[in-house]
Design a protein around this motif. Structure first.
Motif, PDB file in Angstrom:
ATOM      1  N   VAL A   1       0.844  -1.198   0.000  1.00 26.64           N
ATOM      2  CA  VAL A   1       0.000   0.000   0.000  1.00 26.64           C
ATOM      3  C   VAL A   1       0.882   1.253   0.000  1.00 26.64           C
ATOM      4  O   VAL A   1       0.661   2.192  -0.781  1.00 26.64           O
TER       5      VAL A   1
ATOM      6  N   SER B   1      -7.985   3.697   0.314  1.00 29.32           N
ATOM      7  CA  SER B   1      -7.711   2.255   0.225  1.00 29.32           C
ATOM      8  C   SER B   1      -8.894   1.461   0.746  1.00 29.32           C
ATOM      9  O   SER B   1      -9.284   0.443   0.168  1.00 29.32           O
ATOM     10  N   TYR B   2      -9.451   1.945   1.858  1.00 28.03           N
ATOM     11  CA  TYR B   2     -10.585   1.230   2.437  1.00 28.03           C
ATOM     12  C   TYR B   2     -11.793   1.290   1.497  1.00 28.03           C
ATOM     13  O   TYR B   2     -12.467   0.278   1.279  1.00 28.03           O
TER      14      TYR B   2
ATOM     15  N   THR C   1      -2.552 -15.698  -2.693  1.00 28.72           N
ATOM     16  CA  THR C   1      -3.353 -15.510  -1.482  1.00 28.72           C
ATOM     17  C   THR C   1      -4.789 -15.970  -1.709  1.00 28.72           C
ATOM     18  O   THR C   1      -5.380 -16.648  -0.863  1.00 28.72           O
TER      19      THR C   1
ATOM     20  N   LYS D   1     -12.050 -13.386  -7.224  1.00 25.43           N
ATOM     21  CA  LYS D   1     -12.734 -13.557  -5.943  1.00 25.43           C
ATOM     22  C   LYS D   1     -14.134 -14.116  -6.129  1.00 25.43           C
ATOM     23  O   LYS D   1     -14.543 -15.032  -5.434  1.00 25.43           O
ATOM     24  N   THR D   2     -14.898 -13.525  -7.071  1.00 29.03           N
ATOM     25  CA  THR D   2     -16.274 -13.994  -7.249  1.00 29.03           C
ATOM     26  C   THR D   2     -16.308 -15.270  -8.080  1.00 29.03           C
ATOM     27  O   THR D   2     -17.315 -15.965  -8.102  1.00 29.03           O
TER      28      THR D   2
ATOM     29  N   THR E   1     -11.366  -1.075  -1.272  1.00 31.63           N
ATOM     30  CA  THR E   1     -11.638  -2.442  -0.821  1.00 31.63           C
ATOM     31  C   THR E   1     -13.139  -2.678  -0.702  1.00 31.63           C
ATOM     32  O   THR E   1     -13.651  -3.719  -1.118  1.00 31.63           O
ATOM     33  N   ALA E   2     -13.836  -1.689  -0.134  1.00 28.97           N
ATOM     34  CA  ALA E   2     -15.258  -1.866   0.127  1.00 28.97           C
ATOM     35  C   ALA E   2     -16.062  -1.965  -1.169  1.00 28.97           C
ATOM     36  O   ALA E   2     -17.095  -2.638  -1.204  1.00 28.97           O
ATOM     37  N   ILE E   3     -15.611  -1.297  -2.256  1.00 26.95           N
ATOM     38  CA  ILE E   3     -16.339  -1.437  -3.522  1.00 26.95           C
ATOM     39  C   ILE E   3     -15.702  -2.528  -4.382  1.00 26.95           C
ATOM     40  O   ILE E   3     -15.804  -2.516  -5.607  1.00 26.95           O
ATOM     41  N   HIS E   4     -15.032  -3.479  -3.729  1.00 27.67           N
ATOM     42  CA  HIS E   4     -14.500  -4.690  -4.372  1.00 27.67           C
ATOM     43  C   HIS E   4     -13.365  -4.411  -5.347  1.00 27.67           C
ATOM     44  O   HIS E   4     -13.129  -5.206  -6.243  1.00 27.67           O
TER      45      HIS E   4
ATOM     46  N   THR F   1     -21.642  -8.235 -16.656  1.00 27.47           N
ATOM     47  CA  THR F   1     -22.052  -7.139 -15.771  1.00 27.47           C
ATOM     48  C   THR F   1     -20.960  -6.865 -14.739  1.00 27.47           C
ATOM     49  O   THR F   1     -20.663  -5.707 -14.425  1.00 27.47           O
ATOM     50  N   ASN F   2     -20.380  -7.941 -14.206  1.00 30.08           N
ATOM     51  CA  ASN F   2     -19.283  -7.766 -13.248  1.00 30.08           C
ATOM     52  C   ASN F   2     -18.130  -7.005 -13.872  1.00 30.08           C
ATOM     53  O   ASN F   2     -17.592  -6.069 -13.298  1.00 30.08           O
TER      54      ASN F   2
ATOM     55  N   TYR G   1     -19.159  -3.471 -14.463  1.00 31.43           N
ATOM     56  CA  TYR G   1     -19.247  -2.777 -13.176  1.00 31.43           C
ATOM     57  C   TYR G   1     -17.854  -2.420 -12.672  1.00 31.43           C
ATOM     58  O   TYR G   1     -17.605  -1.294 -12.214  1.00 31.43           O
TER      59      TYR G   1
ATOM     60  N   PHE H   1      -5.369   5.809   3.507  1.00 27.90           N
ATOM     61  CA  PHE H   1      -6.023   4.623   4.059  1.00 27.90           C
ATOM     62  C   PHE H   1      -7.538   4.675   3.827  1.00 27.90           C
ATOM     63  O   PHE H   1      -8.165   3.643   3.616  1.00 27.90           O
ATOM     64  N   VAL H   2      -8.112   5.889   3.877  1.00 27.07           N
ATOM     65  CA  VAL H   2      -9.555   6.004   3.607  1.00 27.07           C
ATOM     66  C   VAL H   2      -9.839   5.592   2.159  1.00 27.07           C
ATOM     67  O   VAL H   2     -10.737   4.787   1.895  1.00 27.07           O
TER      68      VAL H   2
END
Lengths: 461, 461
Positions: free
Chosen positions: B129, B296-297, B417, B237-238, B300-303, B244-245, B248, B293-294
């Motif tokens: 990061v 980055s977060y 990972t 991941k999915t 992460t939160a929107i995949h 659509t993915n 998106y 970090f915000v």
């Protein structure tokens, strides 16, 4: 609190931010990283807001970091809670926020909470290692050896008076068992060199006689405090006060410190040579950190504390010609790691045990009041040991020694981690550190300004 | 290996260093901290020794960090092993060393190994990061917008050719399933801007036309690579390739990047104002890291990936007047965190799957050879898209794009990972990164020096 946070989570999960991609179970590593990121955001916000508020009130910033930690921690908003402080995955707001925003499952939340707590705790411990490394780098061994008998006597009395006063007071007045009493007594010993030096610099008193005596004594104090910490923490770990243990630890602490410094002086030219040979990024920092971590590891392995190793490494490297460059590079690292330590220490502390409206808390409150009294009186006494032909502001010297800071908090942190301190005693120490830190700057500016004004007015009269 | 290490441990435990104080079970937190300290010592030694050897051989230091990681990791000495790479507490030499020196119990060893692995993995992730934050800070959005059509075409062709060549080759020639094939193809795309820029600077070619085209294309490449990484990692991941993915993710990656940059420009004056108002230590770093970090977060939160947020934060803050001061402060932080990422990535990689003497490995080796071929040809082709009236060293441009580095390794790291890449494909990617990184600097100095000498000799003739 628990019921509230569950309701709050439900309202969030029912309106997922990205319904398209929301999956019931995210991969663990993503959730862990997201948790660490948001924990760090909370820690940094608590740290900077607290520090800035205190700076504006002419209080030391570290005090604000502690108060910030109290606000986000187990005592108030439950953003940052740890298993040691009575937190779990269901009462951690950060974990509930992760469940709401990243689709973390409830099972995954338990694991994520545990790993997140461990990671943040380790980062805090690395933070205190870096802090003591930096304090070591800022200390000057030659100055330490030069400081006259004044500083030495002030330091010794200023360590002995609160230590024995605190320990015996706790044992005989409050019936505290021996080991926690010794631990709490030891937490009363070390003056915060950072806070004192900063306040003296702000008052432009660093280079006056009183200022020099205070700084010399505070440096010695720090070293004594760390040795005492090492001795006491080991006693706490083995759970016994055996004379052989005490002797072994005192001898090994002194031998480690002296041996590392002497061997370090031999090693320093090679360190400079190696660093000069290196060409890649981090050519100064990486060898310095390897050295600091090796000494920290050795200190741990011989049952002392990692921070003693880091402090010694700083003291040794302070004597090389690379010291200034190294200090400049350590500053940003300390800037981002040290706040984690201060915020986490007080986030883990449940200040609720000092709520005076709960009858069973009153003992803790009385203990805190006692510790604060001993902490102040013990240091003020030390100032009056200075007998000089010239007029000396002896009260100011004693007051200058009052603020406890980093090292006192290290005691509280280790005490709560190892479980040797009861909740009320641990909280009492934190309150003592907070209040001495809080009281010292205004007291110091009061007692230092008075004699200067008096002497001017005397001349006028 | 296992039998050896057990014998070794036994011989150590029977002669405890401090028999007086040896206890059967140490407190967990001490063992965890000791484990983290010694892991960091191993990582830093591997990093600095590898980097220095490579620097002396005129190879990029990052290559040495990777090779250092291979040496200390699961492939060779088992000092630093992780559950993902097939390590456990019994085959980790560091854990066995802790058992020998700190009296850690065998039960405690299992927990300590797990927590230690998680902590070091998180530190490595924080490292990447910070690395992408630093790359963002070093990128210049205005330069990015200024670089002419040359850089854009070179970047697009240089991304598309290896991506489609690699993906379709793996699917149709080797029968690799779609998602791993896309992942491996994506890992072939991003040029290492760090390595390329450094090599060009060393050859004093940064400010010539070819150098500028390469740098412009490498910057665009990096951005494209990160968007591709975000898209591909989410697909991995999915587990599905839904249109659509894909749409998106492309839309959200672009929207996130563009939105953050545009909002960032509005926010920048306030950032500078806030920083100027702050008075306590870390007044520039802490707000900058909170911002990084915000983002980055949110990423992460929107995949998307945390690193996309960190890169964007860097890109945004690069436009403020605080950029230079911030860069200076981020350098030491990157110096100590980034090596953890490189060493850990390759420590987790079991290069043993590429041993040509084991028959079942041969497929992986053939795949690695194919990937290297595609990686080189795909980028060299991109150089020949430059049509200019002046004489241009088009081969040099293509060669300058060859080195894969940070981003390629990020693919390998995330691939291993999340478990989307098989062991042989993961190792093939690492080998591809290592070899392209290894080959590019000598190739680049070869193709760049030739035309210069030729033109001088032509004039003489």
């Amino acid at each position: 609190m628990l019921a509230n946070s569950i309701t709050w989570v439900t309202s969030f999960t029912s309106s997922q931010i990205i319904p398209l991609l929301a999956t019931a179970t995210e991969s663990d590593s993503t959730a862990i990283m997201a948790g660490v990121l948001i924990s760090l955001i909370v820690i940094y916000l608590a740290s900077i807001i607290g520090a800035e508020i205190c700076a504006r009130l002419n209080m030391p910033p570290v005090l604000g970091q502690l108060l910030g930690g109290l606000v986000v921690g187990i005592s108030a908003f439950h953003l940052l809670v740890f298993p040691e402080g009575g937190g779990d995955s269901s009462n951690s707001l950060i974990i509930n926020f992760l469940i709401a925003t990243t689709g973390l499952s409830l099972d995954g939340a338990v694991t994520t909470f545990q790993i997140n707590s461990e990671v943040i705790s380790v980062l805090a411990e690395i933070g205190v290692v870096i802090l003591l490394f930096e304090i070591g780098l800022e200390s000057d061994l030659k100055e330490l050896l030069k400081v006259g008998p004044y500083s030495a006597i002030v330091a010794l009395v200023g360590v002995a008076a609160p230590f024995f006063g605190g320990t015996f007071g706790l044992i005989y007045l409050f019936g505290v068992p021996t080991i926690p009493a010794i631990f709490a007594g030891a937490a009363l010993t070390a003056t915060s060199i950072g806070i004192t030096a900063k306040v003296l610099a702000e008052l432009q008193y660093l280079n006056r006689k009183e200022g020099q005596i205070i700084i010399g004594a505070a440096v010695l104090d720090d070293v004594l405090g760390i040795i005492i910490l090492a001795v006491v923490a080991s006693l706490a770990k083995t759970g016994e006060v055996e004379l052989t243990n005490v002797l072994y630890l005192i001898v090994s602490a002194v031998a480690f410190l002296v041996g590392a410094v002497l061997l370090g002086r031999l090693f320093n030219p090679y360190f400079v040579k190696i660093v000069d040979e290196l060409r890649t990024r981090g050519q100064l920092l990486i060898p310095a950190l390897i050295f600091a971590f090796v000494l920290s590891y050795i200190a741990t392995a011989i049952h002392l504390e990692a921070i003693l190793g880091a402090f010694t490494a700083g003291l040794v490297l302070a004597e090389t010609q690379k010291c200034r460059a190294l200090k400049n590079q350590v500053v940003p690292i300390a800037d981002i790691l040290v706040p984690i330590f201060f915020v986490v220490v007080s986030a883990k502390t449940n200040i609720g045990v000092l709520n005076p409206f709960v009858p069973e808390n009153r003992e803790g409150l009385i203990i805190a009041a006692f510790l604060i009294l001993v902490a102040i009186v013990g240091k003020v006494i030390s100032g009056f040991t200075v007998f000089d032909r010239e007029e000396t502001n002896r009260l100011a010297i004693g007051v200058g020694m009052i603020p406890r800071g980093e090292v006192g908090l290290v005691f509280a942190g280790i005490g709560s981690t190892t479980g040797v301190l009861s909740g009320s005693l641990d909280a009492a120490i934190i309150v003592m550190v907070i209040l001495t830190t809080f009281l010292a700057p205004p007291l110091l500016s009061f007692v230092f300004q008075k004699p200067a004004q008096v002497s001017v007015e005397t001349k006028k009269g």
